[in-house]
Design a protein around this motif. Structure first.
Motif, PDB file in Angstrom:
ATOM      1  N   SER A  38     102.643  99.267  87.293  1.00 59.31           N
ATOM      2  CA  SER A  38     101.860  98.472  86.891  1.00 59.31           C
ATOM      3  C   SER A  38     102.967  97.221  85.857  1.00 59.31           C
ATOM      4  O   SER A  38     102.026  96.813  85.440  1.00 59.31           O
ATOM      5  CB  SER A  38     101.513  99.783  85.220  1.00 59.31           C
ATOM      6  OG  SER A  38     102.819  99.958  85.017  1.00 59.31           O
ATOM      7  N   CYS A  74     101.948  93.070  87.484  1.00 59.57           N
ATOM      8  CA  CYS A  74     100.883  92.679  86.889  1.00 59.57           C
ATOM      9  C   CYS A  74     100.062  93.092  85.652  1.00 59.57           C
ATOM     10  O   CYS A  74      99.073  93.221  85.220  1.00 59.57           O
ATOM     11  CB  CYS A  74      99.464  92.649  88.121  1.00 59.57           C
ATOM     12  SG  CYS A  74     100.151  92.243  89.524  1.00 59.57           S
ATOM     13  N   GLU A  75     101.545  93.164  84.756  1.00 58.62           N
ATOM     14  CA  GLU A  75     101.284  93.921  83.749  1.00 58.62           C
ATOM     15  C   GLU A  75      99.987  93.081  82.954  1.00 58.62           C
ATOM     16  O   GLU A  75      98.801  93.679  81.642  1.00 58.62           O
ATOM     17  CB  GLU A  75     102.324  94.603  82.612  1.00 58.62           C
ATOM     18  CG  GLU A  75     103.167  93.040  82.338  1.00 58.62           C
ATOM     19  CD  GLU A  75     104.333  92.943  81.498  1.00 58.62           C
ATOM     20  OE1 GLU A  75     104.805  92.236  81.338  1.00 58.62           O
ATOM     21  OE2 GLU A  75     104.892  94.112  81.239  1.00 58.62           O
ATOM     22  N   CYS A  78      97.470  90.848  84.398  1.00 60.05           N
ATOM     23  CA  CYS A  78      95.974  90.679  84.736  1.00 60.05           C
ATOM     24  C   CYS A  78      96.063  91.923  84.036  1.00 60.05           C
ATOM     25  O   CYS A  78      94.379  92.530  83.840  1.00 60.05           O
ATOM     26  CB  CYS A  78      97.180  90.904  85.854  1.00 60.05           C
ATOM     27  SG  CYS A  78      95.560  90.463  87.227  1.00 60.05           S
ATOM     28  N   ILE A  79      96.316  93.051  84.573  1.00 57.71           N
ATOM     29  CA  ILE A  79      95.803  94.869  84.109  1.00 57.71           C
ATOM     30  C   ILE A  79      95.253  94.792  82.943  1.00 57.71           C
ATOM     31  O   ILE A  79      94.635  95.313  82.823  1.00 57.71           O
ATOM     32  CB  ILE A  79      96.844  95.488  84.334  1.00 57.71           C
ATOM     33  CG1 ILE A  79      97.555  95.418  85.993  1.00 57.71           C
ATOM     34  CG2 ILE A  79      96.350  96.531  84.064  1.00 57.71           C
ATOM     35  CD1 ILE A  79      98.589  97.174  86.146  1.00 57.71           C
ATOM     36  N   ASN A  94      91.388  95.434  82.102  1.00 57.07           N
ATOM     37  CA  ASN A  94      90.766  96.759  81.172  1.00 57.07           C
ATOM     38  C   ASN A  94      90.166  95.895  80.162  1.00 57.07           C
ATOM     39  O   ASN A  94      89.452  96.531  79.733  1.00 57.07           O
ATOM     40  CB  ASN A  94      92.592  97.180  80.974  1.00 57.07           C
ATOM     41  CG  ASN A  94      93.385  98.635  81.673  1.00 57.07           C
ATOM     42  OD1 ASN A  94      92.080  98.484  83.532  1.00 57.07           O
ATOM     43  ND2 ASN A  94      93.470  98.905  82.270  1.00 57.07           N
ATOM     44  N   ALA A 107      92.251  98.855  87.550  1.00 57.85           N
ATOM     45  CA  ALA A 107      92.512  97.622  87.280  1.00 57.85           C
ATOM     46  C   ALA A 107      94.285  96.615  87.791  1.00 57.85           C
ATOM     47  O   ALA A 107      93.901  95.817  88.702  1.00 57.85           O
ATOM     48  CB  ALA A 107      92.708  97.308  85.330  1.00 57.85           C
ATOM     49  N   ASP A 108      95.275  98.161  88.425  1.00 52.91           N
ATOM     50  CA  ASP A 108      96.136  97.155  88.971  1.00 52.91           C
ATOM     51  C   ASP A 108      95.850  96.765  90.339  1.00 52.91           C
ATOM     52  O   ASP A 108      96.541  96.008  90.769  1.00 52.91           O
ATOM     53  CB  ASP A 108      97.242  98.116  88.822  1.00 52.91           C
ATOM     54  CG  ASP A 108      97.131 100.232  89.346  1.00 52.91           C
ATOM     55  OD1 ASP A 108      95.706 100.170  89.927  1.00 52.91           O
ATOM     56  OD2 ASP A 108      97.427 100.484  90.275  1.00 52.91           O
ATOM     57  N   CYS A 117      94.091  93.396  90.388  1.00 55.63           N
ATOM     58  CA  CYS A 117      95.312  93.025  90.144  1.00 55.63           C
ATOM     59  C   CYS A 117      95.736  92.209  91.459  1.00 55.63           C
ATOM     60  O   CYS A 117      96.466  91.117  91.799  1.00 55.63           O
ATOM     61  CB  CYS A 117      96.077  92.697  88.867  1.00 55.63           C
ATOM     62  SG  CYS A 117      95.390  93.353  87.498  1.00 55.63           S
ATOM     63  N   CYS A 155     100.256  87.845  89.299  1.00 55.91           N
ATOM     64  CA  CYS A 155     101.025  88.844  88.626  1.00 55.91           C
ATOM     65  C   CYS A 155     102.284  88.306  87.590  1.00 55.91           C
ATOM     66  O   CYS A 155     102.939  89.005  87.766  1.00 55.91           O
ATOM     67  CB  CYS A 155     101.162  89.560  89.770  1.00 55.91           C
ATOM     68  SG  CYS A 155      99.667  90.669  90.189  1.00 55.91           S
TER      69      CYS A 155
END
Length: 194
Positions: free
Chosen positions: A52, A55-56, A58-59, A63, A121-122, A125, A136
């Protein structure tokens, strides 16, 4: 009569190795083999701890977009593309979210496909990161406002350099980790507002 799954694994190992199980306790040996095989499979299938964190931003974007949509709209690719466009055109995004939107905009259709299937989501991404590896690479800045020396000493030099670069500071002549830590502490007043 159904054969238990562990028995099938033992039979497969027996066929592969072309040997017979000659232990006094064949079930115990087979159970050990199954345990080792299951552990290996779980190791490869389990997500990494930093998945997680990779790609924090992007996630967060995925979301946030998902949160604005109804369950029925999530399954429609055109609605997903529309929601992505609407989210990215809103004026209240941070710099990092805007950057991810910049990367996502040309590939909205590629994003809408896994998004519409309900993929987490992860994983969305990570999939679109194959198309554009910079997605990412966008990360939120580290929270460094009130870190003590003992906390900073746990960081790697690369992370300390990143903190300094986010503050716009160059540490010329810094070679040892302690020098980077001192520079980070000296420039604490330049920490970006989050």
């Amino acid at each position: 009569v159904r054969t238990p799954p562990t028995h099938w694994v033992c039979i497969i190992f027996k066929i592969i190795n072309d040997t017979t199980i000659t232990s006094e306790h064949p079930k115990m040996k087979c159970t050990n083999i199954v345990t080792v095989a299951a552990s290996a499979i779980m190791l490869f299938l389990s997500p990494s701890v930093s998945a997680s964190a990779d790609c924090e931003v992007c996630i967060k974007v995925i979301n946030d977009v998902r949160a604005t949509m109804s369950k029925s709209d999530i399954k429609s690719k055109p609605k997903v593309e529309e929601a992505l466009g609407k989210y990215c055109s809103s004026g209240n995004l941070g710099k990092r979210e805007q950057k991810v939107c910049y990367y996502i905009d040309p590939i909205k259709r590629d994003v809408a496909q896994p998004f519409s299937t309900g993929m987490p989501a992860d994983r969305v991404c990570k999939r679109i990161n194959k198309t554009n590896t910079e997605i990412c690479g966008v990360k939120f800045p580290m929270k460094t406002a009130k870190l003590e020396k003992k906390d900073l000493s746990k960081l790697r030099v690369k992370q300390l350099k990143k903190i300094l670069s986010e503050r716009g500071v160059d540490c010329k002549g810094c070679v040892e980790k302690e020098e980077f830590i001192k520079k980070v502490m000296d420039t604490e007043h330049l920490a970006p507002e989050l």
